[in-house]
Design a protein around this motif. Structure first.
Motif, PDB file in Angstrom:
ATOM      1  N   ASP A  96       0.864  -1.028   0.018  1.00  7.61           N
ATOM      2  CA  ASP A  96      -0.064   0.068   0.077  1.00  7.61           C
ATOM      3  C   ASP A  96       0.935   1.121  -0.216  1.00  7.61           C
ATOM      4  O   ASP A  96       1.448   1.502   0.894  1.00  7.61           O
ATOM      5  CB  ASP A  96      -0.918   0.028   1.225  1.00  7.61           C
ATOM      6  N   GLN A  97       0.859   1.806  -0.985  1.00  2.46           N
ATOM      7  CA  GLN A  97       1.694   3.287  -1.196  1.00  2.46           C
ATOM      8  C   GLN A  97       1.521   4.123   0.131  1.00  2.46           C
ATOM      9  O   GLN A  97       2.616   4.565   0.419  1.00  2.46           O
ATOM     10  CB  GLN A  97       1.452   3.951  -2.370  1.00  2.46           C
ATOM     11  N   SER A  98       0.301   4.646   0.328  1.00  2.06           N
ATOM     12  CA  SER A  98       0.121   5.295   1.376  1.00  2.06           C
ATOM     13  C   SER A  98       0.852   4.790   2.729  1.00  2.06           C
ATOM     14  O   SER A  98       1.155   5.547   3.697  1.00  2.06           O
ATOM     15  CB  SER A  98      -1.466   5.658   1.764  1.00  2.06           C
ATOM     16  N   ILE A  99       0.703   3.526   3.202  1.00  2.00           N
ATOM     17  CA  ILE A  99       1.408   3.120   4.176  1.00  2.00           C
ATOM     18  C   ILE A  99       2.569   3.101   4.081  1.00  2.00           C
ATOM     19  O   ILE A  99       3.512   3.417   5.098  1.00  2.00           O
ATOM     20  CB  ILE A  99       0.862   1.694   4.414  1.00  2.00           C
ATOM     21  N   CYS A 100       3.471   2.924   2.876  1.00  2.00           N
ATOM     22  CA  CYS A 100       4.855   2.938   2.731  1.00  2.00           C
ATOM     23  C   CYS A 100       5.228   4.210   3.183  1.00  2.00           C
ATOM     24  O   CYS A 100       6.586   4.761   3.474  1.00  2.00           O
ATOM     25  CB  CYS A 100       5.065   2.577   1.366  1.00  2.00           C
ATOM     26  N   GLN A 101       4.592   5.342   2.785  1.00  2.00           N
ATOM     27  CA  GLN A 101       5.015   6.857   3.334  1.00  2.00           C
ATOM     28  C   GLN A 101       5.026   6.945   4.640  1.00  2.00           C
ATOM     29  O   GLN A 101       5.778   8.043   4.794  1.00  2.00           O
ATOM     30  CB  GLN A 101       4.024   7.704   2.431  1.00  2.00           C
ATOM     31  N   LYS A 102       4.409   6.060   5.339  1.00  2.00           N
ATOM     32  CA  LYS A 102       4.634   6.458   6.669  1.00  2.00           C
ATOM     33  C   LYS A 102       5.393   5.459   7.447  1.00  2.00           C
ATOM     34  O   LYS A 102       5.993   5.537   8.635  1.00  2.00           O
ATOM     35  CB  LYS A 102       3.426   6.480   7.336  1.00  2.00           C
ATOM     36  N   ASP A 103       5.114   4.069   6.992  1.00  3.76           N
ATOM     37  CA  ASP A 103       5.998   2.899   7.648  1.00  3.76           C
ATOM     38  C   ASP A 103       7.213   2.760   6.777  1.00  3.76           C
ATOM     39  O   ASP A 103       7.165   1.897   5.953  1.00  3.76           O
ATOM     40  CB  ASP A 103       4.920   1.726   7.732  1.00  3.76           C
ATOM     41  N   PHE A 104       8.420   3.280   7.441  1.00  3.40           N
ATOM     42  CA  PHE A 104       9.521   3.073   6.669  1.00  3.40           C
ATOM     43  C   PHE A 104      10.073   1.790   6.275  1.00  3.40           C
ATOM     44  O   PHE A 104      10.858   1.270   5.520  1.00  3.40           O
ATOM     45  CB  PHE A 104      10.748   4.208   7.034  1.00  3.40           C
ATOM     46  N   GLU A 105       9.747   0.763   7.448  1.00  2.00           N
ATOM     47  CA  GLU A 105      10.154  -0.575   7.302  1.00  2.00           C
ATOM     48  C   GLU A 105       9.687  -1.064   6.468  1.00  2.00           C
ATOM     49  O   GLU A 105       9.885  -1.921   5.570  1.00  2.00           O
ATOM     50  CB  GLU A 105       9.894  -1.349   8.798  1.00  2.00           C
ATOM     51  N   LEU A 106       8.249  -1.063   6.173  1.00  2.00           N
ATOM     52  CA  LEU A 106       7.405  -1.825   5.256  1.00  2.00           C
ATOM     53  C   LEU A 106       7.858  -1.348   3.917  1.00  2.00           C
ATOM     54  O   LEU A 106       8.127  -2.078   2.655  1.00  2.00           O
ATOM     55  CB  LEU A 106       6.090  -1.204   5.153  1.00  2.00           C
ATOM     56  N   ALA A 107       8.406   0.060   3.757  1.00  2.00           N
ATOM     57  CA  ALA A 107       8.875   0.952   2.456  1.00  2.00           C
ATOM     58  C   ALA A 107      10.097  -0.110   1.976  1.00  2.00           C
ATOM     59  O   ALA A 107      10.432  -0.238   1.086  1.00  2.00           O
ATOM     60  CB  ALA A 107       9.212   2.252   2.781  1.00  2.00           C
ATOM     61  N   GLN A 108      10.971  -0.374   3.238  1.00  2.00           N
ATOM     62  CA  GLN A 108      12.341  -0.890   2.813  1.00  2.00           C
ATOM     63  C   GLN A 108      12.332  -2.327   2.426  1.00  2.00           C
ATOM     64  O   GLN A 108      12.620  -2.769   1.306  1.00  2.00           O
ATOM     65  CB  GLN A 108      13.130  -0.989   4.153  1.00  2.00           C
ATOM     66  N   ASN A 109      11.139  -3.142   3.027  1.00  2.00           N
ATOM     67  CA  ASN A 109      10.800  -4.427   2.788  1.00  2.00           C
ATOM     68  C   ASN A 109      10.174  -4.566   1.436  1.00  2.00           C
ATOM     69  O   ASN A 109      10.682  -5.495   0.629  1.00  2.00           O
ATOM     70  CB  ASN A 109       9.709  -5.227   3.928  1.00  2.00           C
ATOM     71  N   SER A 110       9.431  -3.634   1.119  1.00  2.00           N
ATOM     72  CA  SER A 110       8.951  -3.421  -0.191  1.00  2.00           C
ATOM     73  C   SER A 110       9.840  -3.536  -1.609  1.00  2.00           C
ATOM     74  O   SER A 110       9.972  -4.111  -2.422  1.00  2.00           O
ATOM     75  CB  SER A 110       7.905  -2.230  -0.628  1.00  2.00           C
ATOM     76  N   LEU A 111      10.894  -2.318  -1.252  1.00  2.00           N
ATOM     77  CA  LEU A 111      12.065  -2.219  -2.205  1.00  2.00           C
ATOM     78  C   LEU A 111      12.723  -3.490  -2.331  1.00  2.00           C
ATOM     79  O   LEU A 111      13.255  -4.090  -3.438  1.00  2.00           O
ATOM     80  CB  LEU A 111      12.948  -1.258  -1.894  1.00  2.00           C
ATOM     81  N   ILE A 112      12.976  -4.338  -1.175  1.00  2.00           N
ATOM     82  CA  ILE A 112      13.916  -5.546  -1.006  1.00  2.00           C
ATOM     83  C   ILE A 112      13.169  -6.757  -1.947  1.00  2.00           C
ATOM     84  O   ILE A 112      13.962  -7.327  -2.713  1.00  2.00           O
ATOM     85  CB  ILE A 112      14.277  -6.314   0.345  1.00  2.00           C
ATOM     86  N   ILE A 113      11.911  -6.946  -1.361  1.00  2.00           N
ATOM     87  CA  ILE A 113      11.238  -8.295  -2.063  1.00  2.00           C
ATOM     88  C   ILE A 113      10.906  -7.786  -3.547  1.00  2.00           C
ATOM     89  O   ILE A 113      10.901  -8.988  -4.419  1.00  2.00           O
ATOM     90  CB  ILE A 113      10.080  -8.479  -1.293  1.00  2.00           C
ATOM     91  N   ASN A 114      10.710  -6.488  -4.056  1.00  2.00           N
ATOM     92  CA  ASN A 114      10.359  -6.582  -5.182  1.00  2.00           C
ATOM     93  C   ASN A 114      11.449  -6.163  -6.394  1.00  2.00           C
ATOM     94  O   ASN A 114      11.133  -6.282  -7.708  1.00  2.00           O
ATOM     95  CB  ASN A 114       8.977  -5.457  -5.359  1.00  2.00           C
ATOM     96  N   GLY A 115      12.691  -5.450  -5.574  1.00  2.00           N
ATOM     97  CA  GLY A 115      13.642  -5.157  -6.544  1.00  2.00           C
ATOM     98  C   GLY A 115      14.887  -6.027  -6.226  1.00  2.00           C
ATOM     99  O   GLY A 115      15.353  -6.578  -7.103  1.00  2.00           O
ATOM    100  N   VAL A 116      15.376  -5.943  -4.976  1.00  2.00           N
ATOM    101  CA  VAL A 116      16.511  -6.393  -4.691  1.00  2.00           C
ATOM    102  C   VAL A 116      16.721  -7.950  -4.824  1.00  2.00           C
ATOM    103  O   VAL A 116      17.705  -8.494  -5.457  1.00  2.00           O
ATOM    104  CB  VAL A 116      17.071  -5.971  -3.352  1.00  2.00           C
ATOM    105  N   LEU A 117      15.902  -8.626  -4.361  1.00  2.00           N
ATOM    106  CA  LEU A 117      15.906 -10.025  -4.177  1.00  2.00           C
ATOM    107  C   LEU A 117      15.712 -10.685  -5.611  1.00  2.00           C
ATOM    108  O   LEU A 117      16.548 -11.345  -5.956  1.00  2.00           O
ATOM    109  CB  LEU A 117      15.023 -10.524  -3.222  1.00  2.00           C
TER     110      LEU A 117
END
Length: 249
Positions: A96-117
């Motif tokens: 959820d984009q709006s949650i990522c803008q507030k929950d930085f751990e979720l934002a980090q995990n999203s970048l890792i699982i969808n891009g880095v890994l």
């Protein structure tokens, strides 16, 4: 080189991946390795594939995608016992984009699982497949990676990372026998898109899978599916910034 052919699906519970695997299972007697975080979800998929092709060996493997050492060991074991001819890397989440803008751990995990890994997995497979004639390595990106939009720019940033990676890796592999491609689906029916209300008609995963299989067979570098998204994203990418900023997308 090992004589037994293998197909490897990483993120095999993905709806798109399931349909792609079903097509490949009917086209080949290759051993099929299904890799996912929850092995219990692989059992019905495996049973269905066995019905589609009783002559194919279906092997289910559980893997925490962030455990890179175990992932490398598993892929090495497969490559040591088989000739890997096709790979589809299909895992990811839709945050959820709006949650990522507030929950930085979720934002980090999203970048890792969808891009880095996915990128790391791709690089591991390249090390095992670069000399395999007519082999294909495909990774699912997204049309969201073509241009950052306010509605999903964390997800789009991760998918854009994959796009840039694939461009560089394909350049490196230009003289290799390995075919590397990125798949860019538009919004598609799946558990990830349940409840999505963006005014767009969701594509059917079976139709998306057919586009993917044909695109890989035709050795396309980029597979937009449904194909209309190639034109749509060309327009969006080339919109002047002052017009783009006025769009509610």
């Amino acid at each position: 080189m090992n004589s037994q052919e293998a197909i490897v699906i990483v993120g095999a519970t993905s709806h798109i991946a399931q349909h792609v695997t079903s097509i490949w299972a009917q086209e080949s007697n290759a051993a099929i390795f299904l890799i996912a975080r929850d092995i219990s979800k692989l059992h019905p998929i495996s049973s269905n594939l066995q019905i589609l092709n009783p002559n194919s060996q279906i092997i289910c493997k559980q893997l925490l995608f962030s455990d890179i050492k175990t992932a490398n060991d598993l892929i090495t074991q497969i490559a040591d016992s088989h000739t890997i001819s096709k790979v589809l890397i299909a895992f990811g989440t839709l945050p959820d984009q709006s949650i990522c803008q507030k929950d930085f751990e979720l934002a980090q995990n999203s970048l890792i699982i969808n891009g880095v890994l996915p990128i790391i997995f791709c690089e591991i497979f390249i090390s095992k497949m670069k000399d395999v004639k007519s082999a294909s390595l495909s990774i699912i990106g997204s049309v969201a990676g073509d241009r950052g939009r306010k509605s999903n720019y964390f997800y789009g940033a991760a998918k854009g990372m994959i796009d840039t990676y694939v461009q560089g890796a394909r350049h490196r592999l230009s003289k290799s026998a390995l075919h590397l491609c990125i798949i860019k689906p538009g919004p598609t029916e799946s558990p990830m898109t349940e409840g999505m209300d963006n005014g767009l008609q969701l594509a059917k995963p079976a139709s998306v899978a057919m586009d993917i299989v044909k695109g890989i067979k035709d050795r396309k570098a980029i597979i937009y599916t449904p194909t209309k998204w190639k034109l749509i994203m060309m327009i969006i990418r080339n919109l002047p910034e002052f017009i783009f900023k006025k769009l509610n997308i």
